[in-house]
Design a protein around this motif. Structure first.
Motif, short mmCIF file in Angstrom:
data_model
loop_
_atom_site.label_atom_id
_atom_site.label_comp_id
_atom_site.label_asym_id
_atom_site.label_seq_id
_atom_site.Cartn_x
_atom_site.Cartn_y
_atom_site.Cartn_z
N VAL A 22 99.58 94.45 15.78
CA VAL A 22 100.68 94.22 16.73
C VAL A 22 102.00 94.10 15.98
O VAL A 22 103.05 94.48 16.49
CB VAL A 22 100.39 92.95 17.56
N ASP A 23 101.94 93.56 14.78
CA ASP A 23 103.14 93.44 13.94
C ASP A 23 103.83 94.81 13.95
O ASP A 23 103.17 95.83 13.73
CB ASP A 23 102.69 93.08 12.51
N SER A 24 105.14 94.86 14.21
CA SER A 24 105.77 96.15 14.49
C SER A 24 105.66 97.13 13.32
O SER A 24 105.47 98.33 13.53
CB SER A 24 107.22 95.96 14.90
N LYS A 52 99.47 87.08 11.30
CA LYS A 52 99.32 87.71 9.98
C LYS A 52 98.59 86.82 9.00
O LYS A 52 98.04 87.30 8.01
CB LYS A 52 100.67 88.16 9.43
N GLU A 53 98.55 85.51 9.28
CA GLU A 53 97.85 84.60 8.36
C GLU A 53 96.35 84.92 8.29
O GLU A 53 95.69 84.57 7.31
CB GLU A 53 98.07 83.14 8.79
N VAL A 54 95.83 85.58 9.33
CA VAL A 54 94.40 85.93 9.34
C VAL A 54 94.06 86.82 8.14
O VAL A 54 93.11 86.56 7.40
CB VAL A 54 94.03 86.64 10.67
N GLY A 113 98.59 75.75 22.17
CA GLY A 113 98.56 74.57 21.31
C GLY A 113 98.88 73.34 22.13
O GLY A 113 97.98 72.70 22.69
N SER A 114 100.17 73.03 22.26
CA SER A 114 100.54 71.79 22.96
C SER A 114 101.53 71.98 24.10
O SER A 114 101.87 71.02 24.78
CB SER A 114 101.15 70.81 21.93
N ASN A 115 101.99 73.20 24.33
CA ASN A 115 102.99 73.41 25.39
C ASN A 115 102.28 73.54 26.75
O ASN A 115 102.11 74.63 27.30
CB ASN A 115 103.80 74.68 25.08
N VAL A 116 101.85 72.38 27.28
CA VAL A 116 101.00 72.41 28.48
C VAL A 116 101.78 72.80 29.74
O VAL A 116 101.20 73.36 30.68
CB VAL A 116 100.29 71.05 28.70
N SER A 146 98.95 82.00 23.85
CA SER A 146 99.62 82.58 25.03
C SER A 146 101.01 82.01 25.27
O SER A 146 101.83 82.63 25.94
CB SER A 146 98.76 82.37 26.29
N THR A 147 101.28 80.82 24.73
CA THR A 147 102.58 80.17 24.99
C THR A 147 103.64 80.51 23.95
O THR A 147 104.77 80.02 24.04
CB THR A 147 102.39 78.64 25.05
N GLY A 148 103.28 81.29 22.94
CA GLY A 148 104.24 81.63 21.88
C GLY A 148 105.04 82.88 22.23
O GLY A 148 104.92 83.44 23.33
N SER A 149 105.83 83.30 21.27
CA SER A 149 106.68 84.47 21.46
C SER A 149 105.83 85.72 21.72
O SER A 149 106.06 86.47 22.69
CB SER A 149 107.55 84.62 20.21
N ILE A 150 104.81 85.97 20.90
CA ILE A 150 103.93 87.13 21.13
C ILE A 150 103.12 86.95 22.40
O ILE A 150 102.94 87.88 23.20
CB ILE A 150 102.98 87.34 19.92
N1 LIG Z 1 107.12 86.79 17.19
C1 LIG Z 1 107.04 88.01 16.67
O1 LIG Z 1 107.83 88.88 16.99
C2 LIG Z 1 105.94 88.33 15.67
C3 LIG Z 1 105.92 89.59 15.11
C4 LIG Z 1 104.89 89.91 14.24
C5 LIG Z 1 103.91 88.98 13.92
N2 LIG Z 1 103.98 87.73 14.47
C6 LIG Z 1 102.94 86.76 14.10
O2 LIG Z 1 102.30 86.35 15.28
C7 LIG Z 1 101.90 84.96 15.17
C8 LIG Z 1 102.56 84.19 16.31
O3 LIG Z 1 103.96 84.29 16.15
P1 LIG Z 1 104.95 83.76 17.27
O4 LIG Z 1 106.32 84.19 16.84
O5 LIG Z 1 104.47 84.15 18.62
O6 LIG Z 1 104.81 82.18 17.05
P2 LIG Z 1 105.18 81.02 18.06
O7 LIG Z 1 106.19 81.48 19.05
O8 LIG Z 1 105.49 79.84 17.22
O9 LIG Z 1 103.80 80.77 18.87
C9 LIG Z 1 102.68 80.26 18.23
C10 LIG Z 1 101.53 80.12 19.20
O10 LIG Z 1 100.44 79.47 18.52
C11 LIG Z 1 100.04 78.35 19.30
N3 LIG Z 1 99.48 77.30 18.46
C12 LIG Z 1 100.11 76.62 17.48
N4 LIG Z 1 99.26 75.69 16.97
C13 LIG Z 1 98.09 75.81 17.66
C14 LIG Z 1 96.85 75.13 17.62
N5 LIG Z 1 96.62 74.11 16.75
N6 LIG Z 1 95.87 75.51 18.46
C15 LIG Z 1 96.10 76.53 19.33
N7 LIG Z 1 97.25 77.20 19.44
C16 LIG Z 1 98.25 76.84 18.60
C17 LIG Z 1 101.31 77.89 19.99
O11 LIG Z 1 100.99 77.05 21.08
P3 LIG Z 1 102.03 75.93 21.66
O12 LIG Z 1 103.38 76.57 21.67
O13 LIG Z 1 101.47 75.70 23.03
O14 LIG Z 1 101.94 74.74 20.78
C18 LIG Z 1 101.87 79.25 20.41
O15 LIG Z 1 101.19 79.72 21.53
C19 LIG Z 1 102.38 84.51 13.80
O16 LIG Z 1 101.32 84.63 12.89
C20 LIG Z 1 103.48 85.51 13.44
O17 LIG Z 1 103.62 85.68 12.06
C21 LIG Z 1 104.96 87.40 15.34
#
Ligand SMILES: NC(=O)c1ccc[n+]([C@@H]2O[C@H](COP(=O)([O-])OP(=O)(O)OC[C@H]3O[C@@H](n4cnc5c(N)ncnc54)[C@H](OP(=O)(O)O)[C@@H]3O)[C@@H](O)[C@H]2O)c1
Length: 396
Positions: A153-155, A129-131, A36-39, A9-13
């Motif tokens: 969700v990937d565009s 996508k790693e899934v 993950g760690s962004n509390v 929930s704390t990431g970009s998506i």
């Molecule tokens: N961003 C895009 O536009 C986009 C588009 C298509 C596909 N994707 C895919 O979607 C996935 C997420 O991308 P993103 O860009 O959103 O990445 P991101 O901004 O780096 O966010 C990653 C998320 O994963 C969490 N996380 C990392 N390590 C963890 C752990 N050990 N346990 C639990 N949560 C953990 C992070 O939490 P913390 O931040 O709290 O540590 C954060 O919420 C990736 O697989 C990416 O390839 C992204």
């Protein structure tokens, strides 16, 4: 009303997903937020969305989350249940109250919870996508057996999902995935030896997490998308083309056997595919500005340069090989990207580390998440050794 678990929930998506929820609060309730760690960000999300459960990666993170909630003045009686680690992630993804899981943790850390959600027959909005890159065979078998709905969700895949609804799957001859070409589209190969992490992180059209941004610069990300599309839509790698489209307006195209091509076009904003994954087969008013057809546009399409971006070709080869090759590809790439971001190896060494790891880890046929994580761990270990050898060579 849909009940959601948001993994990552704390990431970009994740934050974009919560923005979609924010705009249609009457349609969604949040059961769990998993980070993950962004509390600090997680604490503010808890205050706004009031989930039943909140999960972080480690026990130390859990203590810091408690401190953050205390500092925010949230009365104890209003705290969600707090937990940490993989068992808690799996619980939030499989809870009977939950109907939709957004899978947006980065890396194989998100595999188990996503797989278990699929096994429980949930709708999964798949960003991670790693899934499928690591566990495509296992996960898709579970989708078929358990009647789960995997909505990408990937565009690019989201675009393909939409185009595929226009005709019979048997009449489709090709899937075309577009790629922006990343920040080095016009950089000569010789100059790539000296590019910095800052330059590689400067993506021309999308704002994303660090790993996917570097993977977009090397076109590894597009290679992962080819693999993901093979699993999602049952394509052979040779039936998927990648085309460079710097404007990132067309996300995917489907060619039907009569030569007719359908393209999916929308703004470069992830909230559109996220909302589609939540509402499919229905549609809601756009959460983003629509394409303005009153303004002149210039859309370009080029073939990719496989010599300059060898990881794209490697992805095709790994998917043809099958078994654990794509799992190793992902694991080695993650380590190499991390090392590049830390300044330990040069940009061009990312592809070298990945190729050498692949040549030395034997291909196996994983049957369980445990098997996949074992191969992933082994591949990471070797990739780390190769990074150390190269880092030594750089400083010697
Ligand atoms: N961003 C895009 O536009 C986009 C588009 C298509 C596909 N994707 C895919 O979607 C996935 C997420 O991308 P993103 O860009 O959103 O990445 P991101 O901004 O780096 O966010 C990653 C998320 O994963 C969490 N996380 C990392 N390590 C963890 C752990 N050990 N346990 C639990 N949560 C953990 C992070 O939490 P913390 O931040 O709290 O540590 C954060 O919420 C990736 O697989 C990416 O390839 C992204």
């Amino acid at each position: 009303m849909k009940t959601l678990t948001i993994l990552g929930s704390t990431g970009s998506i994740g934050t974009n997903t919560l923005d979609v929820v924010r705009r249609s609060r009457h349609l969604y309730q949040v059961y769990a937020l998993v980070a993950g760690s962004n509390v600090d960000l997680l604490a503010s999300q808890i205050l706004e969305f009031r989930p039943k459960v909140a999960v972080v990666a480690t026990s130390d993170g859990l203590a810091r989350l408690s401190d953050s909630l205390t500092a925010a003045g949230l009365p104890r009686a209003e705290w969600p249940e707090l937990a940490w680690g993989n068992p808690a992630r799996v619980q939030t993804a499989t809870a009977s109250e939950v109907d939709t899981v957004i899978s947006a943790i980065v890396g194989v850390t998100g595999l188990d919870a996503t797989y278990q959600a699929v096994r429980c027959g949930k709708r999964v909005g798949l960003a991670n996508k790693e899934v499928l890159v690591s566990g495509g065979q296992l996960v898709m078998k579970a989708v078929r057996e358990c009647g789960a709905e995997l909505v990408p969700v990937d565009s690019e895949h989201n675009g393909a999902h939409q185009c595929l609804r226009a005709g019979n799957r048997e009449a489709v001859s090709k899937l075309i995935l577009t790629a922006s070409g990343g920040p080095f589209r016009n950089t000569p190969r010789e100059a790539l030896a000296h590019v910095t992490p800052e330059q590689a992180l400067n993506h021309p059209t999308w704002r994303m997490g660090n790993r996917i941004t570097i993977d977009s610069a090397t076109l590894m990300n597009k290679g992962f998308e080819v693999i993901e599309a093979c699993w999602l839509f049952d394509f052979a790698p040779r039936d998927i083309d990648v085309v460079i489209h710097p404007q990132s307006s067309v996300h995917a195209m489907i060619e039907y056997s009569d030569g007719s091509v359908l393209a999916q076009v929308s703004a470069t904003d992830m909230r559109m595919p996220i909302q589609y994954a939540l509402t499919y087969p229905d549609r809601l008013e756009a959460p983003v500005p629509k394409v303005d057809w009153t303004k002149a546009k210039n859309w370009e399409f080029f073939p990719p340069d496989y010599e300059k971006f060898p990881l794209l070709r490697l992805a095709y080869q790994c998917q043809e090989t099958g078994g654990s090759a794509t799992c190793t590809l992902n694991a080695a790439d993650e380590i190499a990207v991390e090392a590049f971001l830390q300044g330990k190896i040069a940009y061009l060494a990312i592809a070298e580390v990945v190729a050498e790891t692949l040549s030395r880890i034997p291909v196996r046929h994983p049957r369980t998440v445990g098997d996949i994580l074992e191969i992933d761990g082994e591949s990471r270990e070797l990739a780390r050794e190769l990074v150390v050898a190269r880092a030594g060579a750089v400083t010697a």
